[in-house]
Design an enzyme around this catalytic site. Structure first.
Site, PDB file in Angstrom:
ATOM      1  N   SER A 255       0.855  -1.183   0.000  1.00  0.00           N
ATOM      2  CA  SER A 255       0.000   0.000   0.000  1.00  0.00           C
ATOM      3  C   SER A 255       0.886   1.226   0.000  1.00  0.00           C
ATOM      4  CB  SER A 255      -0.912   0.001   1.218  1.00  0.00           C
ATOM      5  OG  SER A 255      -0.373   0.824   2.220  1.00  0.00           O
ATOM      6  N   LYS A 256       0.327   2.300  -0.577  1.00  0.00           N
ATOM      7  CA  LYS A 256       1.156   3.490  -0.760  1.00  0.00           C
ATOM      8  C   LYS A 256       1.581   4.115   0.559  1.00  0.00           C
ATOM      9  CE  LYS A 256      -2.880   6.351  -1.570  1.00  0.00           C
ATOM     10  NZ  LYS A 256      -3.857   6.556  -2.590  1.00  0.00           N
ATOM     11  N   ARG A 257       0.919   3.727   1.651  1.00  0.00           N
ATOM     12  CA  ARG A 257       1.356   4.278   2.929  1.00  0.00           C
ATOM     13  C   ARG A 257       2.735   3.715   3.321  1.00  0.00           C
ATOM     14  NH1 ARG A 257      -3.804   5.021   3.066  1.00  0.00           N
ATOM     15  NH2 ARG A 257      -4.270   2.811   3.065  1.00  0.00           N
ATOM     16  N   LYS A 258       3.025   2.503   2.863  1.00  0.00           N
ATOM     17  CA  LYS A 258       4.324   1.905   3.219  1.00  0.00           C
ATOM     18  C   LYS A 258       5.382   2.196   2.160  1.00  0.00           C
ATOM     19  CE  LYS A 258       3.722  -1.203   6.700  1.00  0.00           C
ATOM     20  NZ  LYS A 258       3.830  -2.484   7.312  1.00  0.00           N
ATOM     21  N   ASN A 259       5.065   1.826   0.943  1.00  0.00           N
ATOM     22  CA  ASN A 259       6.020   1.955  -0.155  1.00  0.00           C
ATOM     23  C   ASN A 259       5.314   2.617  -1.314  1.00  0.00           C
ATOM     24  OD1 ASN A 259       8.521   0.794   0.428  1.00  0.00           O
ATOM     25  ND2 ASN A 259       7.625  -1.252   0.361  1.00  0.00           N
TER      26      ASN A 259
END
Ligand code: GLU
Length: 485
Positions: A255-259
């Site tokens: 997910s874009k929150r992580k990578n």
């Protein structure tokens, strides 16, 4: 129709930045089509009118083209089973819904959103999974007509068997059995007459003569609804193949929150499409050590859909970096490399727009790399001390970065005006002057407090690069806060 008759599709919903997961599923379908001498088709699934935008549709198409995955039918190239955008097909679905109503496979539901919310809350609080309780099944044909005539709004839901299970063989998972009582009476046509994903997806797959549906495993639990629709319509169902999702190294969902997950992020940073396809393709082939460097043609040759691994696909950036480096060093002539670099620098008008902003700010051309280099850098290597010149204390800087990051996601069309308007609105909401907000953003985005105009720079860099830079900046500043500096 090709000799094999195999027809597969990628069916993205244009509701966000094109995701590497979409490229992963698209590549699988592409390899599958090529391996069988079949057709690879692109269909835009924009039934969610509130979240789909033309900007994202263009981006999805551009991103998949950048990947080198060419489709033979799609909204941009047409084809015999068009239109290939669901919003352009919206009048085609209603007669099918009527057919289901007439045959008694579907029913009109007049429940208000308030009643549905109450029902779900009651189910949740008694520990049951939320599911439509079938209240509107009780109405006779006359009652339904009367309600319709009085102008009551309704949706159309599908009926679900009350006993037994849906048993099917998935091309990847093998035999699957899902009890019918865990399947919801899915809405097929919404109150505004638009079909839901499930309805449009099944009808389009049938009308477009799709033979194999290969998609992410998150859709596995929807298969019973889809199979039931095929049965209700008396259509042959396609072969289903559900691929394990790509995950972060810690097994969490990508997910874009992580990578960063958007394809445009990787292209902006100078990853080359061949390396990205090579990296994603390795999840679908069995190779010996030393055979990792593969072109798409090599991948087609080695691809064996009968022998797919169920092991999760891990998005290992180091491996992608390694492959990208090898492609640059081993697979390109000097001339190709030069052309590639120039094309990359010119992409999205980055260089042109950057030079446009720089002209009035330099006295020697040699100042350009310092002034506008941040537009091309893959990594700013941000030093926390870069924030030292800002008047706000680290706590305030962190608050600003953490507020701006999620709020920028609200921007529908990423351009200078929208960015400026959103930042002004954020400043208002936070009760701060615009310049207080802007100062740390300058550093986060460009690495320096003296650089090109912020809003323009953010527009040029693109949403996904800005998102990542703000995230890294927040991490750097959090370390300052933590250390009490
Ligand atoms: N529109 C769906 C998605 O974006 C497609 C799922 C499918 O392939 O059926 O995930």
């Amino acid at each position: 129709m090709t000799a094999s008759g195999v027809r597969v599709r990628i069916a993205p919903s244009p509701t966000g930045e094109p995701h590497v997961g979409t490229a992963y599923i698209a590549l699988f379908n592409y390899l599958f089509a090529k391996k069988h001498g079949g057709e690879f088709i692109l269909r835009i699934e924009d039934t969610d009118a509130t979240r789909s935008t033309p900007e994202f549709e263009t981006k999805v198409l551009d991103a998949l083209k950048w990947c080198g995955l060419e489709w033979s039918e799609g909204p941009d190239v047409g084809g015999p089973y068009g239109p290939y955008r669901q919003s352009d097909r919206k009048d085609m679905y209603q007669p099918y819904a009527q057919q289901l109503l007439d045959k008694g496979h579907a029913f009109r539901c007049f429940c208000t959103p308030e009643r549905l919310t109450e029902m779900r809350e009651a189910q949740r609080s008694s520990g049951k999974p939320p599911k439509y309780d079938g209240l509107c099944l009780k109405y006779s044909a006359e009652e339904v007509s009367a309600k319709m005539a009085s102008g009551e709004s309704s949706v159309i839901r599908m009926k679900i068997p009350t006993e037994g299970s849906c048993d099917f063989t998935d091309g990847v998972y093998g035999d699957v059995s899902i009890p019918w009582d865990s399947v919801d009476m899915q809405v097929l046509i919404k109150g505004d007459g638009m079909p839901t994903y499930h309805m449009a997806n099944v009808i389009d797959d049938h009308l477009m003569k799709i033979t194999h549906v290969a998609r992410g495993e998150e859709w596995l639990s929807s298969v019973p609804k889809h199979i039931l629709l095929y049965r209700y319509f008396e259509w042959d169902e396609p072969v289903f193949m559900h691929l394990s999702l790509m995950r972060n190294a810690d097994k969490s969902k990508l997910s874009k929150r992580k990578n960063p997950t958007s394809i445009s992020y990787y292209s902006a940073l100078g990853y080359i499409p061949e390396a990205l396809m090579n990296f994603l393709g390795l999840f679908f082939v069995q190779i010996a050590e030393g055979e990792e460097l593969l072109t798409i043609a090599d991948l087609v040759e080695k691809f064996d859909p009968e022998n797919l691994s169920k092991a999760g696909a891990i998005f290992d950036i180091q491996k992608l970096d390694w492959l990208n480096g090898r492609w640059i060093r081993e697979k390109m002539s000097e001339e190709e490399f030069r052309d590639r670099v120039l094309t990359w620098a010119m992409e999205n008008d980055r260089l042109k727009a950057g030079l446009g902003l720089s002209q009035s700010r330099i006295s020697k051309l040699g100042e350009l790399p310092e002034l506008m280099g941040f537009l091309l850098k893959s990594d700013l290597n941000l030093d926390p001390s870069a924030f030292a010149k800002i008047k706000s204390p680290p706590e305030e800087i962190l608050e600003i970065l953490n507020t701006v990051q999620p709020d920028l996601e609200k921007i529908l069309e990423w351009n200078v005006e929208a960015i400026e308007a959103e930042l002004r609105a954020i400043a208002d909401r936070m009760g701060k002057k615009l310049k207080v907000i802007v100062a740390p953003l300058f550093v986060a985005v460009s690495g320096s407090s003296r650089s090109l105009p912020l809003f323009d720079s953010m527009a040029i860099l693109g949403r996904s690069v800005v998102r990542q830079r703000l995230k890294l900046a927040a991490q750097a500043v959090a370390a300052l806060v933590g250390s009490g500096k």
